[in-house]
Motif scaffolding. Structure first.
Motif, PDB file in Angstrom:
ATOM      1  N   GLU A  30      -1.899   5.597  29.922  1.00  0.00           N
ATOM      2  CA  GLU A  30      -2.956   6.596  29.685  1.00  0.00           C
ATOM      3  C   GLU A  30      -4.204   6.358  30.525  1.00  0.00           C
ATOM      4  O   GLU A  30      -5.130   7.173  30.530  1.00  0.00           O
ATOM      5  CB  GLU A  30      -3.330   6.618  28.194  1.00  0.00           C
ATOM      6  N   TRP A  31      -4.271   5.244  31.236  1.00  0.00           N
ATOM      7  CA  TRP A  31      -5.481   4.882  31.969  1.00  0.00           C
ATOM      8  C   TRP A  31      -5.929   5.943  32.981  1.00  0.00           C
ATOM      9  O   TRP A  31      -7.124   6.265  33.044  1.00  0.00           O
ATOM     10  CB  TRP A  31      -5.312   3.529  32.642  1.00  0.00           C
ATOM     11  N   PRO A  32      -5.050   6.548  33.800  1.00  0.00           N
ATOM     12  CA  PRO A  32      -5.529   7.575  34.723  1.00  0.00           C
ATOM     13  C   PRO A  32      -6.246   8.731  34.026  1.00  0.00           C
ATOM     14  O   PRO A  32      -7.243   9.253  34.543  1.00  0.00           O
ATOM     15  CB  PRO A  32      -4.250   8.053  35.424  1.00  0.00           C
ATOM     16  N   ALA A  33      -5.765   9.118  32.844  1.00  0.00           N
ATOM     17  CA  ALA A  33      -6.415  10.197  32.102  1.00  0.00           C
ATOM     18  C   ALA A  33      -7.783   9.760  31.594  1.00  0.00           C
ATOM     19  O   ALA A  33      -8.735  10.547  31.570  1.00  0.00           O
ATOM     20  CB  ALA A  33      -5.532  10.646  30.940  1.00  0.00           C
ATOM     21  N   ILE A  34      -7.892   8.510  31.176  1.00  0.00           N
ATOM     22  CA  ILE A  34      -9.185   7.990  30.718  1.00  0.00           C
ATOM     23  C   ILE A  34     -10.158   7.894  31.880  1.00  0.00           C
ATOM     24  O   ILE A  34     -11.316   8.333  31.784  1.00  0.00           O
ATOM     25  CB  ILE A  34      -9.015   6.603  30.070  1.00  0.00           C
ATOM     26  N   ARG A  35      -9.696   7.342  32.963  1.00  0.00           N
ATOM     27  CA  ARG A  35     -10.566   7.155  34.126  1.00  0.00           C
ATOM     28  C   ARG A  35     -11.174   8.469  34.589  1.00  0.00           C
ATOM     29  O   ARG A  35     -12.334   8.515  35.012  1.00  0.00           O
ATOM     30  CB  ARG A  35      -9.774   6.493  35.258  1.00  0.00           C
ATOM     31  N   ALA A  36     -10.406   9.541  34.506  1.00  0.00           N
ATOM     32  CA  ALA A  36     -10.900  10.849  34.943  1.00  0.00           C
ATOM     33  C   ALA A  36     -12.086  11.336  34.112  1.00  0.00           C
ATOM     34  O   ALA A  36     -12.841  12.202  34.559  1.00  0.00           O
ATOM     35  CB  ALA A  36      -9.768  11.873  34.887  1.00  0.00           C
ATOM     36  N   LEU A  37     -12.264  10.778  32.913  1.00  0.00           N
ATOM     37  CA  LEU A  37     -13.343  11.213  32.028  1.00  0.00           C
ATOM     38  C   LEU A  37     -14.591  10.339  32.145  1.00  0.00           C
ATOM     39  O   LEU A  37     -15.630  10.683  31.578  1.00  0.00           O
ATOM     40  CB  LEU A  37     -12.853  11.191  30.577  1.00  0.00           C
ATOM     41  N   LEU A  38     -14.487   9.240  32.849  1.00  0.00           N
ATOM     42  CA  LEU A  38     -15.617   8.321  32.924  1.00  0.00           C
ATOM     43  C   LEU A  38     -16.659   8.817  33.918  1.00  0.00           C
ATOM     44  O   LEU A  38     -16.315   9.332  34.984  1.00  0.00           O
ATOM     45  CB  LEU A  38     -15.137   6.929  33.340  1.00  0.00           C
ATOM     46  N   PRO A  39     -17.935   8.647  33.591  1.00  0.00           N
ATOM     47  CA  PRO A  39     -18.984   9.025  34.535  1.00  0.00           C
ATOM     48  C   PRO A  39     -19.080   8.004  35.665  1.00  0.00           C
ATOM     49  O   PRO A  39     -18.432   6.955  35.630  1.00  0.00           O
ATOM     50  CB  PRO A  39     -20.251   9.003  33.665  1.00  0.00           C
ATOM     51  N   ASP A  40     -19.899   8.306  36.661  1.00  0.00           N
ATOM     52  CA  ASP A  40     -20.217   7.322  37.690  1.00  0.00           C
ATOM     53  C   ASP A  40     -20.849   6.117  37.004  1.00  0.00           C
ATOM     54  O   ASP A  40     -21.815   6.244  36.252  1.00  0.00           O
ATOM     55  CB  ASP A  40     -21.197   7.955  38.687  1.00  0.00           C
ATOM     56  N   LEU A  41     -20.326   4.945  37.241  1.00  0.00           N
ATOM     57  CA  LEU A  41     -20.784   3.751  36.539  1.00  0.00           C
ATOM     58  C   LEU A  41     -21.916   3.012  37.252  1.00  0.00           C
ATOM     59  O   LEU A  41     -22.423   2.019  36.729  1.00  0.00           O
ATOM     60  CB  LEU A  41     -19.616   2.784  36.333  1.00  0.00           C
ATOM     61  N   THR A  42     -22.323   3.501  38.387  1.00  0.00           N
ATOM     62  CA  THR A  42     -23.345   2.804  39.167  1.00  0.00           C
ATOM     63  C   THR A  42     -24.617   2.584  38.353  1.00  0.00           C
ATOM     64  O   THR A  42     -25.238   3.543  37.871  1.00  0.00           O
ATOM     65  CB  THR A  42     -23.686   3.599  40.443  1.00  0.00           C
ATOM     66  N   GLY A  43     -24.971   1.321  38.183  1.00  0.00           N
ATOM     67  CA  GLY A  43     -26.189   0.975  37.462  1.00  0.00           C
ATOM     68  C   GLY A  43     -26.143   1.139  35.963  1.00  0.00           C
ATOM     69  O   GLY A  43     -27.154   0.934  35.278  1.00  0.00           O
ATOM     70  N   LYS A  44     -24.988   1.453  35.418  1.00  0.00           N
ATOM     71  CA  LYS A  44     -24.881   1.727  33.988  1.00  0.00           C
ATOM     72  C   LYS A  44     -24.852   0.433  33.169  1.00  0.00           C
ATOM     73  O   LYS A  44     -24.280  -0.579  33.569  1.00  0.00           O
ATOM     74  CB  LYS A  44     -23.618   2.538  33.684  1.00  0.00           C
ATOM     75  N   ARG A  45     -25.450   0.516  31.988  1.00  0.00           N
ATOM     76  CA  ARG A  45     -25.361  -0.538  30.980  1.00  0.00           C
ATOM     77  C   ARG A  45     -24.292  -0.096  29.988  1.00  0.00           C
ATOM     78  O   ARG A  45     -24.433   0.942  29.353  1.00  0.00           O
ATOM     79  CB  ARG A  45     -26.702  -0.742  30.280  1.00  0.00           C
ATOM     80  N   ILE A  46     -23.248  -0.897  29.855  1.00  0.00           N
ATOM     81  CA  ILE A  46     -22.061  -0.479  29.116  1.00  0.00           C
ATOM     82  C   ILE A  46     -21.795  -1.433  27.964  1.00  0.00           C
ATOM     83  O   ILE A  46     -21.960  -2.651  28.097  1.00  0.00           O
ATOM     84  CB  ILE A  46     -20.833  -0.446  30.057  1.00  0.00           C
ATOM     85  N   VAL A  47     -21.371  -0.873  26.838  1.00  0.00           N
ATOM     86  CA  VAL A  47     -20.858  -1.686  25.748  1.00  0.00           C
ATOM     87  C   VAL A  47     -19.405  -1.270  25.505  1.00  0.00           C
ATOM     88  O   VAL A  47     -19.084  -0.084  25.411  1.00  0.00           O
ATOM     89  CB  VAL A  47     -21.712  -1.547  24.462  1.00  0.00           C
ATOM     90  N   ASP A  48     -18.528  -2.268  25.471  1.00  0.00           N
ATOM     91  CA  ASP A  48     -17.093  -2.070  25.290  1.00  0.00           C
ATOM     92  C   ASP A  48     -16.729  -2.592  23.906  1.00  0.00           C
ATOM     93  O   ASP A  48     -16.799  -3.797  23.638  1.00  0.00           O
ATOM     94  CB  ASP A  48     -16.345  -2.833  26.389  1.00  0.00           C
ATOM     95  N   LEU A  49     -16.342  -1.682  23.019  1.00  0.00           N
ATOM     96  CA  LEU A  49     -16.067  -2.024  21.621  1.00  0.00           C
ATOM     97  C   LEU A  49     -14.576  -2.286  21.433  1.00  0.00           C
ATOM     98  O   LEU A  49     -13.753  -1.389  21.576  1.00  0.00           O
ATOM     99  CB  LEU A  49     -16.534  -0.887  20.715  1.00  0.00           C
ATOM    100  N   GLY A  50     -14.250  -3.528  21.083  1.00  0.00           N
ATOM    101  CA  GLY A  50     -12.858  -3.937  21.028  1.00  0.00           C
ATOM    102  C   GLY A  50     -12.385  -4.268  22.432  1.00  0.00           C
ATOM    103  O   GLY A  50     -11.387  -3.737  22.910  1.00  0.00           O
ATOM    104  N   CYS A  51     -13.106  -5.158  23.092  1.00  0.00           N
ATOM    105  CA  CYS A  51     -12.935  -5.385  24.534  1.00  0.00           C
ATOM    106  C   CYS A  51     -11.661  -6.118  24.893  1.00  0.00           C
ATOM    107  O   CYS A  51     -11.272  -6.152  26.060  1.00  0.00           O
ATOM    108  CB  CYS A  51     -14.132  -6.139  25.093  1.00  0.00           C
ATOM    109  N   GLY A  52     -10.995  -6.748  23.917  1.00  0.00           N
ATOM    110  CA  GLY A  52      -9.745  -7.430  24.216  1.00  0.00           C
ATOM    111  C   GLY A  52      -9.912  -8.513  25.261  1.00  0.00           C
ATOM    112  O   GLY A  52     -10.829  -9.333  25.203  1.00  0.00           O
ATOM    113  N   PHE A  53      -9.039  -8.493  26.261  1.00  0.00           N
ATOM    114  CA  PHE A  53      -9.040  -9.516  27.298  1.00  0.00           C
ATOM    115  C   PHE A  53     -10.100  -9.275  28.367  1.00  0.00           C
ATOM    116  O   PHE A  53     -10.180 -10.040  29.332  1.00  0.00           O
ATOM    117  CB  PHE A  53      -7.669  -9.587  27.969  1.00  0.00           C
ATOM    118  N   GLY A  54     -10.872  -8.202  28.228  1.00  0.00           N
ATOM    119  CA  GLY A  54     -11.955  -7.939  29.172  1.00  0.00           C
ATOM    120  C   GLY A  54     -11.554  -7.165  30.411  1.00  0.00           C
ATOM    121  O   GLY A  54     -12.326  -7.094  31.378  1.00  0.00           O
TER     122      GLY A  54
END
Length: 242
Positions: A30-54
């Motif tokens: 499912e990753w390609p479908a998720i990636r298509a929804l992500l904004p430009d990450l440049t300079g973003k502060r991100i929190v990953d909930l349930g980050c697993g192996f990182g």
């Protein structure tokens, strides 16, 4: 407190052998479908909930994120994430998402993969995330699809002709579902599709995209085992905006 199934030795051992655990984001169909929804990450502060192996934290940094905070209930997950990460802009912490506290207006993106279906109080989590995001920020997550989660005895039913169907019962009865997946007694929290979306709306989010994920024809050609995912949705992908 959420069930910490990932720190049970038998579960963690089985989980560590899954394709997505071995190959990371490339091992998640499912990753390609998720990636298509992500904004430009440049300079973003991100929190990953349930980050697993990182895996996502490291990918986000490689694609321009300024900082990533990875949170997970599992000590095993956090230990593995720290061992695999050499980047001071990524921080990992143990946290129970049922009791999560985050500083207000501190993040530009909240991301989560297949974690929220373990939470009993999704409403509290959604309100916490809303407060933690700056206006206009994105909230992108995946959960197990409620059709996949709803059965009291999940599993394929195969008729005399060999056709597989996914039986759904008690769909309107929300609450815990106990299954044996990698280990016995794994507890997940079933919510109807409308409940998840309306909880986000009530928390102040605007829904931007909802995808009941299925593999593409090309993915099925490359990995024929994915064909069974056309029979019922397994993963729900949601993109919302603060």
């Amino acid at each position: 407190m959420a069930q910490n199934i990932y720190d049970q030795p038998d579960f963690f051992a089985g989980y560590s052998r899954l394709g997505r655990s071995v190959h990371g984001l490339a091992g998640a169909a499912e990753w390609p479908a998720i990636r298509a929804l992500l904004p430009d990450l440049t300079g973003k502060r991100i929190v990953d909930l349930g980050c697993g192996f990182g895996w996502f934290a490291r990918w986000a940094r490689a694609h321009g994120a300024a900082t990533v905070l990875g949170l997970d209930l599992s000590q095993n997950m956090i230990a593995r994430a720290r061992a695999d990460t050499q980047d001071t802009a990524i921080t990992y912490r143990i946290a129970d998402l049922e009791r999560l506290e985050l500083p207000a207006a501190s993040f530009d993106l909240t991301y989560s993969s297949l974690a929220f279906h373990y939470l009993e109080d999704f409403g509290r989590l959604a309100r916490t995330v809303h407060r933690a995001l700056v206006p206009g920020a994105a909230f992108v997550f995946t959960i197990e699809h409620p059709i996949y989660m709803a059965p009291t005895h999940p599993g394929w039913a195969i008729d005399a002709s060999g056709r597989k169907t996914w039986p759904v019962d008690r769909y309107a009865v929300e609450g815990p579902r106990t299954t044996d997946w990698l280990a016995k007694g794994v507890v997940k929290q079933h919510r109807r599709l409308g409940t998840t979306l309306n909880t986000l709306i009530a928390s102040g989010f605007a829904i931007r995209h909802v995808e009941e994920w299925a593999p593409t024809d090309e993915q099925v050609r490359q990995t024929p085992a994915l064909a069974e995912e056309m029979e019922r949705p397994m993963i729900l992908i949601v993109s919302a905006q603060r």
